[in-house]
Write a protein that holds these residues in place. Structure first.
Motif, PDB file in Angstrom:
ATOM      1  N   ALA A  34       0.841  -1.192   0.000  1.00 55.94           N
ATOM      2  CA  ALA A  34       0.000   0.000   0.000  1.00 55.94           C
ATOM      3  C   ALA A  34       0.879   1.246   0.000  1.00 55.94           C
ATOM      4  N   PRO A  35       0.429   2.327  -0.589  1.00 54.08           N
ATOM      5  CA  PRO A  35       1.236   3.549  -0.594  1.00 54.08           C
ATOM      6  C   PRO A  35       1.370   4.133   0.810  1.00 54.08           C
ATOM      7  N   VAL A  36       2.518   4.772   1.057  1.00 53.05           N
ATOM      8  CA  VAL A  36       2.782   5.397   2.349  1.00 53.05           C
ATOM      9  C   VAL A  36       1.999   6.689   2.457  1.00 53.05           C
ATOM     10  N   SER A  37       1.325   6.879   3.569  1.00 54.73           N
ATOM     11  CA  SER A  37       0.565   8.094   3.796  1.00 54.73           C
ATOM     12  C   SER A  37       1.508   9.257   4.061  1.00 54.73           C
ATOM     13  N   PRO A  38       1.413  10.340   3.305  1.00 56.22           N
ATOM     14  CA  PRO A  38       2.307  11.473   3.530  1.00 56.22           C
ATOM     15  C   PRO A  38       2.040  12.162   4.863  1.00 56.22           C
ATOM     16  N   ALA A  39       0.851  11.965   5.439  1.00 56.33           N
ATOM     17  CA  ALA A  39       0.512  12.618   6.705  1.00 56.33           C
ATOM     18  C   ALA A  39       1.077  11.864   7.903  1.00 56.33           C
ATOM     19  N   ALA A  40       1.549  10.646   7.696  1.00 53.39           N
ATOM     20  CA  ALA A  40       2.048   9.836   8.805  1.00 53.39           C
ATOM     21  C   ALA A  40       3.367  10.392   9.317  1.00 53.39           C
ATOM     22  N   ARG A  76      13.771   6.785   2.324  1.00 48.26           N
ATOM     23  CA  ARG A  76      12.665   6.366   1.452  1.00 48.26           C
ATOM     24  C   ARG A  76      13.287   5.715   0.229  1.00 48.26           C
ATOM     25  N   GLU A  77      12.694   4.618  -0.215  1.00 46.75           N
ATOM     26  CA  GLU A  77      13.148   3.942  -1.419  1.00 46.75           C
ATOM     27  C   GLU A  77      11.953   3.535  -2.247  1.00 46.75           C
ATOM     28  N   GLN A  78      12.176   3.432  -3.537  1.00 47.43           N
ATOM     29  CA  GLN A  78      11.150   2.861  -4.393  1.00 47.43           C
ATOM     30  C   GLN A  78      11.537   1.406  -4.632  1.00 47.43           C
ATOM     31  N   ASP A 119       6.617   3.082  -2.922  1.00 43.78           N
ATOM     32  CA  ASP A 119       7.558   3.769  -2.034  1.00 43.78           C
ATOM     33  C   ASP A 119       7.501   3.111  -0.671  1.00 43.78           C
ATOM     34  N   VAL A 120       8.668   2.864  -0.080  1.00 43.22           N
ATOM     35  CA  VAL A 120       8.740   2.252   1.247  1.00 43.22           C
ATOM     36  C   VAL A 120       9.749   3.016   2.096  1.00 43.22           C
ATOM     37  N   TRP A 121       9.572   2.929   3.403  1.00 42.30           N
ATOM     38  CA  TRP A 121      10.563   3.432   4.353  1.00 42.30           C
ATOM     39  C   TRP A 121      11.506   2.279   4.658  1.00 42.30           C
ATOM     40  N   ARG A 122      12.807   2.483   4.522  1.00 38.83           N
ATOM     41  CA  ARG A 122      13.826   1.509   4.908  1.00 38.83           C
ATOM     42  C   ARG A 122      14.610   2.125   6.048  1.00 38.83           C
ATOM     43  N   VAL A 123      15.048   1.292   6.975  1.00 39.75           N
ATOM     44  CA  VAL A 123      15.811   1.764   8.126  1.00 39.75           C
ATOM     45  C   VAL A 123      16.996   0.843   8.373  1.00 39.75           C
ATOM     46  N   ASP A 163      12.823  -3.144   6.400  1.00 35.80           N
ATOM     47  CA  ASP A 163      11.683  -2.297   6.077  1.00 35.80           C
ATOM     48  C   ASP A 163      11.106  -1.746   7.385  1.00 35.80           C
ATOM     49  N   ALA A 164      10.831  -0.472   7.429  1.00 32.90           N
ATOM     50  CA  ALA A 164      10.297   0.149   8.650  1.00 32.90           C
ATOM     51  C   ALA A 164       8.929  -0.405   9.026  1.00 32.90           C
ATOM     52  N   SER A 165       8.186  -0.938   8.065  1.00 29.74           N
ATOM     53  CA  SER A 165       6.851  -1.450   8.370  1.00 29.74           C
ATOM     54  C   SER A 165       6.898  -2.712   9.224  1.00 29.74           C
ATOM     55  N   TRP A 166       8.066  -3.331   9.368  1.00 32.33           N
ATOM     56  CA  TRP A 166       8.211  -4.526  10.211  1.00 32.33           C
ATOM     57  C   TRP A 166       8.356  -4.151  11.691  1.00 32.33           C
ATOM     58  N   LEU A 167       8.524  -2.864  11.964  1.00 31.60           N
ATOM     59  CA  LEU A 167       8.848  -2.410  13.323  1.00 31.60           C
ATOM     60  C   LEU A 167       7.714  -1.646  13.971  1.00 31.60           C
ATOM     61  N   GLU A 168       7.795  -1.560  15.279  1.00 30.78           N
ATOM     62  CA  GLU A 168       6.903  -0.725  16.082  1.00 30.78           C
ATOM     63  C   GLU A 168       7.788   0.216  16.895  1.00 30.78           C
TER      64      GLU A 168
END
Length: 172
Positions: A34-40, A76-78, A119-123, A163-168
């Motif tokens: 899913a696309p990353v929300s710019p407001a997040a 951020r990466e594509q 687009d994804v957040w990578r950390v 991937d940042a989505s794996w984290l809390e």
């Protein structure tokens, strides 16, 4: 409908665990694409973050195994969300190589029509502390098993790209 909002790190508290999501793999994969929300609120260097898994049994419902660390890099990466790998065995039989192959394919999708760039957040996470199962009696062999995250040995200060989505966020 996805089980969790993307990205997981950007929520204050998570009600989902990676293992629970992987148990119903296709909806999870779609949520990750899913696309990353710019407001997040984006993760920041220096934030404490935690990866959790386990707790999908009939008795233990909360995540049991975890990896906690400090973000040292955020970007951020594509990525190309291609079809998810298929394994001809039950999840409990996945090997560390299978888990690594799955992790490398994420974000992925279950339908050829959904293949696209996202687009994804990578950390980069610096490992500070962790608790992993050491035998199958302690829990399924997942992303955390026998002192490793996927196929990378855990030790204090080791840097892990994910991937940042794996984290809390860590609880205050």
């Amino acid at each position: 409908m996805p089980l969790c909002q993307f990205p997981r790190f950007l929520r204050a508290a998570s009600v989902c665990s990676l293992s629970a999501l992987l148990a119903v793999f296709s909806p999870w994969a779609a949520a990750q694409a899913a696309p990353v929300s710019p407001a997040a609120h984006a993760p920041q260097v220096g934030d404490c973050a935690i990866f959790r898994e386990g707790g999908v049994g009939q008795v233990l419902k909360t995540p049991t195994w975890w990896l906690r660390g400090t973000l040292t890099e955020v970007r951020r990466e594509q990525r190309h969300a291609d079809l998810c790998p298929r394994f001809d065995k039950p999840r409990q039989s996945y090997t560390p190589a299978d888990w690594s192959r799955l992790a490398a394919a994420l974000p992925c999708v279950s339908s050829p029509a959904a293949v696209r760039d996202v687009d994804v957040w990578r950390v980069t996470l610096r490992a500070d502390a962790w608790e992993t199962p050491w035998t199958h009696a302690h829990g399924d062999n997942g992303w955390l098993f026998r002192g490793q995250f996927l196929e990378q040995s855990l030790r204090a200060g080791v840097l892990i790209d994910m991937d940042a989505s794996w984290l809390e966020r860590c609880e205050e």
